[in-house]
Design a protein around this motif. Structure first.
Motif, PDB file in Angstrom:
ATOM      1  N   THR A   3      57.780  89.227  68.802  1.00 46.52           N
ATOM      2  CA  THR A   3      58.243  87.936  68.312  1.00 46.52           C
ATOM      3  C   THR A   3      57.040  87.124  67.871  1.00 46.52           C
ATOM      4  N   VAL A   4      57.143  86.526  66.687  1.00 45.25           N
ATOM      5  CA  VAL A   4      56.102  85.643  66.167  1.00 45.25           C
ATOM      6  C   VAL A   4      56.746  84.294  65.893  1.00 45.25           C
ATOM      7  N   HIS A   5      56.212  83.261  66.552  1.00 47.05           N
ATOM      8  CA  HIS A   5      56.719  81.905  66.375  1.00 47.05           C
ATOM      9  C   HIS A   5      55.888  81.158  65.333  1.00 47.05           C
ATOM     10  N   GLU A   6      56.482  80.137  64.773  1.00 51.29           N
ATOM     11  CA  GLU A   6      55.795  79.288  63.808  1.00 51.29           C
ATOM     12  C   GLU A   6      54.489  78.780  64.406  1.00 51.29           C
ATOM     13  N   GLY A   7      53.403  78.890  63.648  1.00 56.45           N
ATOM     14  CA  GLY A   7      52.097  78.412  64.090  1.00 56.45           C
ATOM     15  C   GLY A   7      51.276  79.430  64.857  1.00 56.45           C
ATOM     16  N   GLU A   8      51.855  80.571  65.208  1.00 57.14           N
ATOM     17  CA  GLU A   8      51.124  81.602  65.954  1.00 57.14           C
ATOM     18  C   GLU A   8      50.348  82.512  65.018  1.00 57.14           C
ATOM     19  N   VAL A   9      49.274  83.054  65.546  1.00 55.59           N
ATOM     20  CA  VAL A   9      48.536  84.125  64.897  1.00 55.59           C
ATOM     21  C   VAL A   9      48.634  85.321  65.826  1.00 55.59           C
ATOM     22  N   VAL A  10      49.127  86.449  65.305  1.00 59.39           N
ATOM     23  CA  VAL A  10      49.355  87.634  66.118  1.00 59.39           C
ATOM     24  C   VAL A  10      48.558  88.798  65.542  1.00 59.39           C
ATOM     25  N   GLU A  70      61.288  80.784  65.615  1.00 58.32           N
ATOM     26  CA  GLU A  70      60.953  82.208  65.495  1.00 58.32           C
ATOM     27  C   GLU A  70      60.918  82.574  64.020  1.00 58.32           C
ATOM     28  N   THR A 115      59.109  76.299  69.485  1.00 59.25           N
ATOM     29  CA  THR A 115      58.842  76.527  68.073  1.00 59.25           C
ATOM     30  C   THR A 115      59.800  77.556  67.492  1.00 59.25           C
TER      31      THR A 115
END
Length: 106
Positions: free
Chosen positions: A27-34, A4, A2
């Protein structure tokens, strides 16, 4: 793999002479919730404020959709679609969440 959306490398941030963040990497990828977790004073708020350029000074790398933003002014980061909504207690219970967010700052 996915895309970044946000990549932070070796982020340091200061308020005046106080060195608050020491080498943050994220790092936060598309579709992630952090979620940032930590005790009071751990640097959660400063990390968020540094991402949008609201700390005194900062160094390291902050890339949004692959574009380096560490030297951008906060309004330029906002134009990239990244905002910061600080936790406040001053809300109006009679308004919806969206209506509270749309109120102009005082």
């Amino acid at each position: 793999m996915t895309k970044e959306l946000l990549k932070i490398e070796n982020l340091h941030a200061w308020y005046g002479e106080s060195h608050i963040l020491h080498g943050v990497n994220l790092t936060v990828h598309e579709g992630e919730v952090v979620t940032l977790l930590g005790r009071n004073g751990a640097g959660r708020t400063t990390t968020m404020r540094a991402i949008v350029g609201l700390t005194g000074s900062r160094k390291g790398s902050i890339r949004i959709n692959g574009e380096e933003t560490i030297k951008l002014a906060p309004h330029k980061v906002a134009h990239m679609g990244v905002g910061y909504c600080p936790e406040e207690r001053g809300i109006f219970a009679s308004l919806t969440a969206e209506e509270n967010l749309m109120l102009p700052p005082t």
